[in-house]
Every structure is written in structure tokens, then in C-alpha cells.
Design an enzyme around this catalytic site. Structure first.
Site, short mmCIF file in Angstrom:
data_model
loop_
_atom_site.label_atom_id
_atom_site.label_comp_id
_atom_site.label_asym_id
_atom_site.label_seq_id
_atom_site.Cartn_x
_atom_site.Cartn_y
_atom_site.Cartn_z
N LYS A 54 -0.77 3.66 5.23
CA LYS A 54 0.01 4.89 5.01
C LYS A 54 1.50 4.61 5.25
O LYS A 54 2.36 5.03 4.48
CB LYS A 54 -0.48 6.02 5.93
CG LYS A 54 -1.79 6.61 5.47
CD LYS A 54 -2.46 7.48 6.51
CE LYS A 54 -3.86 7.86 6.01
NZ LYS A 54 -4.70 8.52 7.01
N GLN A 98 -4.49 11.23 12.67
CA GLN A 98 -5.59 10.42 12.16
C GLN A 98 -6.90 10.80 12.86
O GLN A 98 -6.98 10.79 14.08
CB GLN A 98 -5.25 8.93 12.36
CG GLN A 98 -6.27 7.97 11.80
CD GLN A 98 -6.32 8.00 10.27
OE1 GLN A 98 -5.31 8.09 9.59
NE2 GLN A 98 -7.53 7.92 9.73
N ASP A 121 -2.74 16.95 5.40
CA ASP A 121 -4.17 16.65 5.28
C ASP A 121 -4.94 17.85 4.74
O ASP A 121 -6.13 17.74 4.41
CB ASP A 121 -4.73 16.27 6.66
CG ASP A 121 -5.35 14.89 6.67
OD1 ASP A 121 -5.40 14.26 5.60
OD2 ASP A 121 -5.76 14.44 7.76
#
Ligand code: NDP
Length: 294
Positions: A54, A98, A121
Site C-alpha cells: 500500500k 489494517q 476501507d
């Protein structure tokens, strides 16, 4: 007949290039540098790999990347304090914590603490609810990638029969909503569904997001169906090493499907590319600019 292979690598690279063009434009025209903050708690090796990729891809697209590594034994209060700080930081337009978080931390509370405008997200209940209501929302990256891959085969999904196998908040449920937005007719299957092969047989579009290696067999498929395999399963090889397989029996499916994504090289490639899209969109929305052209 052999299925067309949907090349996630190529499609993701094209998408990243379009994001980079738009990032350059908003920088030039509005002095806006989209910024993504990724929070990694603990040192799960798979998560470390994802976070590194990422970081690299965010920078390659011309965006700012902020990495925050916290020890596995960080307190809930300290993690929430970091999220609050990132919510306030004007250089940060996207926040990704995460997952999975180490045991002892309350994932739901952490997701709820993220500013929905920065929730790249797409997991905050505001965004999940807006998506379910058919409103503009930041949507989870993997389902977004699945739609783009499908549209590389079919310009319109209108009226097509789709089946989504798996109902997680991260993949299955949001994917159903995105397919409805595309006017597909959607069946959602899960571990309690009856006659899964019979359900799959009806589908023009098959999405497997289960986490069971090669569960969907070739003879379940309707001839010519488009198959998007989200599963990532590591299975042992004879030489003691491991290899990645999806949730679909790929070799069998190749003989029946019209088009199929490989694992690796399919959906996985799209997830980070769509994270960049979401960060760019979030940055433009926060700055009051029109939706970018990607
Ligand atoms: P979850 O474990 O959260 O969900 C799995 C779903 O599969 C559940 O809804 C479960 O049903 C359903 N299921 C389990 N067994 C069966 C069965 N025998 N028949 C039908 N349905 C079944 O997984 P995720 O959604 O997070 O991930 C799914 C897969 O996708 C994993 O392999 C994961 O690694 C991969 N993945 C890949 C990504 C990528 O970028 N390519 C990103 C995210 C995930 P129930 O709800 O009834 O328990």
C-alpha cells in the site's frame, strides 16, 4: 472452449495510472496532495506485506503516505487516540487500520472511531449504511475491484443473474450492494445455503468469497459464466512449500466459464488500486472538489 483470463495485473496497472493522472491534476489545479494513513498494529507477516505494498503504490501514484506502526500490546485508548489525531490531520484524507487487529482490541470500536469521510476501507457503519441505501458512499476496495473486473468483460451488468458466495462485511455484503447498483439480479449464498451447485448453475456472474480452496467446481458453472474468484488460500505443495489457490477449481472452470480471474493475478491486484481510488475520491470530497474522473 477455454475461458478468457481476466488479467487483474494489467487492469490494476491501468487504474493506478489513471489515479496518478488525476492526482497530478488536483495537485496542479488545486494544490491538493491526497494523503493516506495506514495503521498497522503488531507484526502479522501477511499484514506487513499488504501495508508495504500500500505504501509503495500510494507513493507511486503521487500521493502522500503515512505509516503508523504500533506494538501488538498497544492499549485500546492509545489506538483510538491515534485515530482521533489522524481524523484531525488536514494532510490525511484516508485512514486505513489494517485488519485483523491483535486479540484484546475492539475492532468495531476502532472502525466506528474513523471519520466516515476518511474511511477508505468503507467499513464504517455510515458508509455501509449509505451503500445499502443506494447513496453515495466510500465502498470497500475488494468489491469495487470485483465490479471493475466484471465490467472489463461486460459493459453493462443490467439484468444479469449474479451469485455472491460469502456474506462478510468486507466482501460479500458490499459486493451485493454494488451489483444491485449495476442493476444485476443478485443471490447471496453462505454456509447455510441449500444446493449451492444448483444456485451457481443459474448465474451469469459468479463471485466466490469464501476462503475454502477450490470449493466451486467446474461442473457447477453455467457455460459461458464470468467467474470472479476473491479467495486467497495457501495450500501445501509436495515439496513442503505452499502455493496460492482461489475458491474456484481454476483448471476445471477454465473449460466451462466464459471468463475467469486467476489467483494470484486477479482480484488481489485490484484491492490496493481501488484503495488509491478511494483516497483520491475522499480527498476531493473533503476539499469540496467535484468527483475525480476515476
Ligand atoms: P469470511 O471468513 O469473513 O467470510 C466467509 C464467508 O463464506 C462467510 O459468509 C461464510 O458463511 C461463507 N462460507 C463459509 N463456508 C461456506 C460454504 N461451505 N458454502 C458457502 N459459503 C460458505 O471471509 P472474507 O469475506 O473476509 O474473505 C473470503 C475470502 O476472500 C478469503 O479467502 C480471503 O482471504 C479472501 N480475500 C481476498 C481479498 C483480495 O484482495 N483478493 C480481500 C479480502 C478477502 P457464514 O456467513 O454462514 O459463516
Amino acid at each position: 472452449m477455454t475461458a478468457k483470463i481476466i488479467d487483474g495485473k494489467v487492469i490494476a496497472a491501468e487504474l493506478r495510472a489513471r489515479v496518478a493522472d488525476e492526482v497530478a491534476r488536483v495537485k496542479r489545479e488545486h494544490n491538493l496532495v491526497p494523503g493516506l494513513a495506514v495503521v498497522l498494529v503488531g507484526n502479522d507477516p501477511a499484514s506487513e506485506v499488504y501495508v508495504r505494498s500500500k505504501h509503495t503504490q500510494t507513493q507511486a501514484a503521487g500521493m502522500a503516505s503515512f505509516e503508523h506502526k504500533l506494538p501488538a500490546d498497544v492499549s485500546q485508548a492509545d489506538l483510538l487516540a491515534l485515530v482521533a489525531k489522524l481524523n484531525r490531520d488536514p494532510a490525511v484524507h484516508g485512514i486505513l487500520v489494517q485488519l485483523p487487529l491483535p486479540k484484546g482490541l475492539n475492532t468495531e470500536a476502532v472502525i466506528n472511531a474513523i471519520d466516515p469521510a476518511k474511511d477508505v476501507d468503507g467499513l464504517h457503519p455510515n458508509n455501509a449504511g449509505r451503500l445499502a441505501g443506494g447513496f453515495q458512499a466510500l465502498s470497500p476496495c475488494t468489491p469495487l475491484g470485483c465490479i471493475i473486473l466484471t465490467k472489463s468483460v461486460h459493459a453493462s451488468l443490467e439484468g444479469m443473474n449474479a451469485i455472491v458466495i460469502g456474506r462478510s462485511n468486507l466482501v460479500g455484503r458490499p459486493l451485493v450492494q454494488l451489483l444491485l447498483n449495476e442493476n444485476a439480479t443478485v443471490t447471496i449464498a453462505h454456509s447455510r445455503s441449500r444446493d449451492l451447485p444448483g444456485l451457481v448453475k443459474q448465474a451469469d456472474l459468479v463471485y466466490a468469497a469464501v476462503g475454502r480452496p477450490e470449493m466451486v467446481r467446474g461442473d457447477w458453472l453455467k457455460p459461458g459464466a464470468t467467474v470472479i474468484d476473491v479467495g486467497i488460500n495457501r495450500i501445501p505443495k509436495e515439496d513442503g512449500k505452499t502455493r496460492l489457490v482461489g475458491d474456484v477449481a481454476y483448471q476445471e472452470a477454465l473449460e466451462v466459464a466464459g471468463a475467469i480471474t486467476p489467483v494470484p493475478g486477479g482480484v488481489g491486484q485490484m484491492t490496493v488500486a481501488c484503495l488509491l481510488v478511494n483516497t483520491l475520491r475522499a480527498a476531493c470530497a473533503i476539499a469540496g472538489l467535484p468527483k475525480p474522473a476515476v
